[in-house]
Scaffold this active site. Structure first.
Site, PDB file in Angstrom:
ATOM      1  N   SER A  37       1.054  -0.968  -0.229  1.00 40.12           N
ATOM      2  CA  SER A  37      -0.034   0.198  -0.408  1.00 40.12           C
ATOM      3  C   SER A  37       0.978   1.140  -0.084  1.00 40.12           C
ATOM      4  O   SER A  37       0.105   2.419  -0.061  1.00 40.12           O
ATOM      5  CB  SER A  37      -1.074  -0.168   1.089  1.00 40.12           C
ATOM      6  OG  SER A  37       0.043  -0.143   2.209  1.00 40.12           O
ATOM      7  N   GLY A  41       7.317  -1.235  -1.224  1.00 41.78           N
ATOM      8  CA  GLY A  41       6.014  -2.418  -1.658  1.00 41.78           C
ATOM      9  C   GLY A  41       4.851  -2.298  -2.896  1.00 41.78           C
ATOM     10  O   GLY A  41       4.572  -2.419  -4.237  1.00 41.78           O
ATOM     11  N   TYR A 177      13.022  -3.562  16.590  1.00 39.79           N
ATOM     12  CA  TYR A 177      13.122  -4.042  15.206  1.00 39.79           C
ATOM     13  C   TYR A 177      14.170  -4.723  14.701  1.00 39.79           C
ATOM     14  O   TYR A 177      14.236  -6.110  14.018  1.00 39.79           O
ATOM     15  CB  TYR A 177      13.162  -2.497  14.443  1.00 39.79           C
ATOM     16  CG  TYR A 177      13.548  -2.513  12.769  1.00 39.79           C
ATOM     17  CD1 TYR A 177      12.390  -2.495  11.552  1.00 39.79           C
ATOM     18  CD2 TYR A 177      14.599  -2.275  12.567  1.00 39.79           C
ATOM     19  CE1 TYR A 177      11.911  -2.699  10.337  1.00 39.79           C
ATOM     20  CE2 TYR A 177      14.877  -1.998  11.070  1.00 39.79           C
ATOM     21  CZ  TYR A 177      13.172  -2.318   9.810  1.00 39.79           C
ATOM     22  OH  TYR A 177      13.567  -2.354   9.029  1.00 39.79           O
TER      23      TYR A 177
HETATM   24  N1  LIG Z   1      12.350   2.470   4.514  1.00 39.33           N
HETATM   25  C1  LIG Z   1      14.105   1.716   4.940  1.00 39.33           C
HETATM   26  O1  LIG Z   1      14.661   2.885   5.057  1.00 39.33           O
HETATM   27  C2  LIG Z   1      14.336   0.467   5.540  1.00 39.33           C
HETATM   28  C3  LIG Z   1      15.550  -0.174   5.277  1.00 39.33           C
HETATM   29  C4  LIG Z   1      15.645  -1.162   5.435  1.00 39.33           C
HETATM   30  C5  LIG Z   1      14.730  -2.114   5.042  1.00 39.33           C
HETATM   31  N2  LIG Z   1      13.155  -1.607   5.005  1.00 39.33           N
HETATM   32  C6  LIG Z   1      11.748  -3.035   4.640  1.00 39.33           C
HETATM   33  O2  LIG Z   1      11.369  -2.591   3.623  1.00 39.33           O
HETATM   34  C7  LIG Z   1      10.396  -3.041   3.787  1.00 39.33           C
HETATM   35  C8  LIG Z   1       9.132  -1.819   3.226  1.00 39.33           C
HETATM   36  O3  LIG Z   1       8.866  -0.244   4.544  1.00 39.33           O
HETATM   37  P1  LIG Z   1       9.007   0.703   3.094  1.00 39.33           P
HETATM   38  O4  LIG Z   1       9.789   1.551   3.878  1.00 39.33           O
HETATM   39  O5  LIG Z   1       8.427   0.546   1.994  1.00 39.33           O
HETATM   40  O6  LIG Z   1       8.371   1.550   4.680  1.00 39.33           O
HETATM   41  P2  LIG Z   1       6.587   1.694   4.360  1.00 39.33           P
HETATM   42  O7  LIG Z   1       6.454   3.105   2.943  1.00 39.33           O
HETATM   43  O8  LIG Z   1       5.735   2.103   5.895  1.00 39.33           O
HETATM   44  O9  LIG Z   1       5.526   0.530   4.114  1.00 39.33           O
HETATM   45  C9  LIG Z   1       5.469  -0.519   4.580  1.00 39.33           C
HETATM   46  C10 LIG Z   1       4.992  -1.597   4.134  1.00 39.33           C
HETATM   47  O10 LIG Z   1       3.867  -2.290   5.524  1.00 39.33           O
HETATM   48  C11 LIG Z   1       2.837  -2.530   5.687  1.00 39.33           C
HETATM   49  N3  LIG Z   1       2.495  -3.178   6.907  1.00 39.33           N
HETATM   50  C12 LIG Z   1       2.719  -2.382   7.887  1.00 39.33           C
HETATM   51  N4  LIG Z   1       2.405  -2.466   9.577  1.00 39.33           N
HETATM   52  C13 LIG Z   1       1.631  -3.737   8.799  1.00 39.33           C
HETATM   53  C14 LIG Z   1       0.690  -4.606   9.325  1.00 39.33           C
HETATM   54  N5  LIG Z   1       0.510  -4.423  10.544  1.00 39.33           N
HETATM   55  N6  LIG Z   1      -0.158  -5.475   8.763  1.00 39.33           N
HETATM   56  C15 LIG Z   1       0.254  -5.363   6.835  1.00 39.33           C
HETATM   57  N7  LIG Z   1       0.895  -4.477   6.794  1.00 39.33           N
HETATM   58  C16 LIG Z   1       1.801  -3.879   6.984  1.00 39.33           C
HETATM   59  C17 LIG Z   1       2.333  -0.895   4.782  1.00 39.33           C
HETATM   60  O11 LIG Z   1       0.627  -0.951   5.175  1.00 39.33           O
HETATM   61  P3  LIG Z   1      -0.120  -0.635   6.028  1.00 39.33           P
HETATM   62  O12 LIG Z   1       0.053   1.020   6.330  1.00 39.33           O
HETATM   63  O13 LIG Z   1      -0.992  -0.302   4.341  1.00 39.33           O
HETATM   64  O14 LIG Z   1      -0.897  -1.600   6.675  1.00 39.33           O
HETATM   65  C18 LIG Z   1       3.301  -1.038   4.331  1.00 39.33           C
HETATM   66  O15 LIG Z   1       2.511  -1.051   3.064  1.00 39.33           O
HETATM   67  C19 LIG Z   1      10.209  -3.316   5.228  1.00 39.33           C
HETATM   68  O16 LIG Z   1       9.842  -4.419   5.523  1.00 39.33           O
HETATM   69  C20 LIG Z   1      11.366  -2.657   5.928  1.00 39.33           C
HETATM   70  O17 LIG Z   1      11.561  -3.548   7.115  1.00 39.33           O
HETATM   71  C21 LIG Z   1      13.342  -0.919   5.170  1.00 39.33           C
END
Ligand SMILES: NC(=O)c1ccc[n+]([C@@H]2O[C@H](COP(=O)([O-])OP(=O)(O)OC[C@H]3O[C@@H](n4cnc5c(N)ncnc54)[C@H](OP(=O)(O)O)[C@@H]3O)[C@@H](O)[C@H]2O)c1
Length: 279
Positions: A37, A41, A177
């Protein structure tokens, strides 16, 4: 081009993925993406949708998933939405039960919850630990177990969207985390040889900082180099073509190799920082 953009280009060189190669990898295949969302992703869903993958989109925010599915469908792709809170183990069990019927070929475990909080502010927040573990470890594991028999039959792929921190010494404030991401990484890597022997590719993507809403609350990150979400999604899409075991930014491997030797100086430095903060 500013100095910070140049530094970002150096640390995270731009990558393009051949549209034809991605189409060959995903066209007609069913791809489950959790956390579709927002952020990485969402971008990834667009890339896979335009390459002909049949998408199953999971996250909590139904309205955003539906808008994304409509956009993908209007562009000629196929996408269905399955709103689910990965922190709700009963809801995840219900989704897992339905999953074999959807026949996912590729499961991209991307949904994630990040929490940065000092230990002394966490005394009445045990739920930080259960929440991060449910979303980052237990629920993704449950969905993978449900999808696995079909993926073995069809030569599928599991992709874990992990974090560079998992390969680095742990840092203060990130305990919940870091533990949950490391737990899932170890679980999947431990299972990977068994799965590869049965024809299922297993890929771990160790992302650096990515400019999404996940890091927005941490003001410190405003001035730190970060990848753009479409570039992070591109690395994940590329792994569907290569079915490689892991991807990490080029500079992470040498640091990871040195990490055991860095433990003592790193601990000494973080201890000193914490004592200074208490003064
Ligand atoms: N951004 C960074 O710096 C970074 C660095 C290293 C790794 N990552 C990893 O990359 C991945 C994607 O993160 P992002 O940066 O794109 O973050 P983001 O923009 O916050 O997106 C996170 C996604 O996870 C979903 N999510 C969160 N809680 C959830 C729940 N309880 N049930 C179902 N879905 C849930 C959210 O959707 P809803 O809120 O609609 O549920 C959203 O679609 C994560 O696994 C994160 O750990 C990110």
């Amino acid at each position: 081009m500013t100095a910070s953009t140049l530094l970002e280009r150096f640390l995270f060189p731009h990558q393009a993925v051949s549209a034809q190669a991605l189409r060959r990898a995903v066209a007609g295949r069913t791809v489950l993406i959790t956390g579709a969302s927002f952020g990485i992703g969402e971008q990834l869903a667009r890339q896979i949708g335009s390459a002909g993958g049949r998408l199953l989109l999971v996250a909590r925010t139904a309205s955003r998933l539906e808008a994304l599915a409509e956009e993908i469908t209007a562009a000629g792709g196929t996408a269905s939405v399955y709103p689910c809170d990965l922190n709700d183990l009963a809801a995840v069990a219900a989704l897992a039960e339905r999953l074999p019927a959807f026949q996912p070929d590729i499961v991209i475990s991307n949904a994630g919850k990040s929490i940065r909080r000092p230990m002394m502010d966490s005394l009445d927040r045990f739920h930080d630990i259960t929440r991060t573990n449910n979303i980052n470890f237990l629920s993704p594991a449950r969905l993978i177990l449900a999808a696995l028999p079909g993926m073995v039959e069809r030569g599928g792929q599991i992709v874990s969207v992990s974090a560079a921190n998992v390969l680095l010494p742990p840092a203060p404030y990130w305990a919940a985390y870091q533990a949950s991401k490391t737990g899932f990484d170890q679980w999947l890597r431990s299972a990977a040889p068994e799965l590869r022997a049965r024809g299922v590719a297993v890929t771990s993507i160790y992302l650096p900082l990515v400019r999404t809403r996940m890091i927005a609350p941490t003001r410190f990150y405003d001035g730190v180099p970060a990848m753009q979400p479409d570039q992070a999604a591109m690395r994940i899409a590329a792994s569907l073509i290569t079915r490689r075991r892991a991807w990490a930014p080029w500079w992470l491997s040498p640091v990871h190799v040195l990490a055991p030797a860095l433990r003592t100086p790193w601990d000494a430095w973080t201890d000193r920082q914490q004592r200074r903060a208490l003064r």
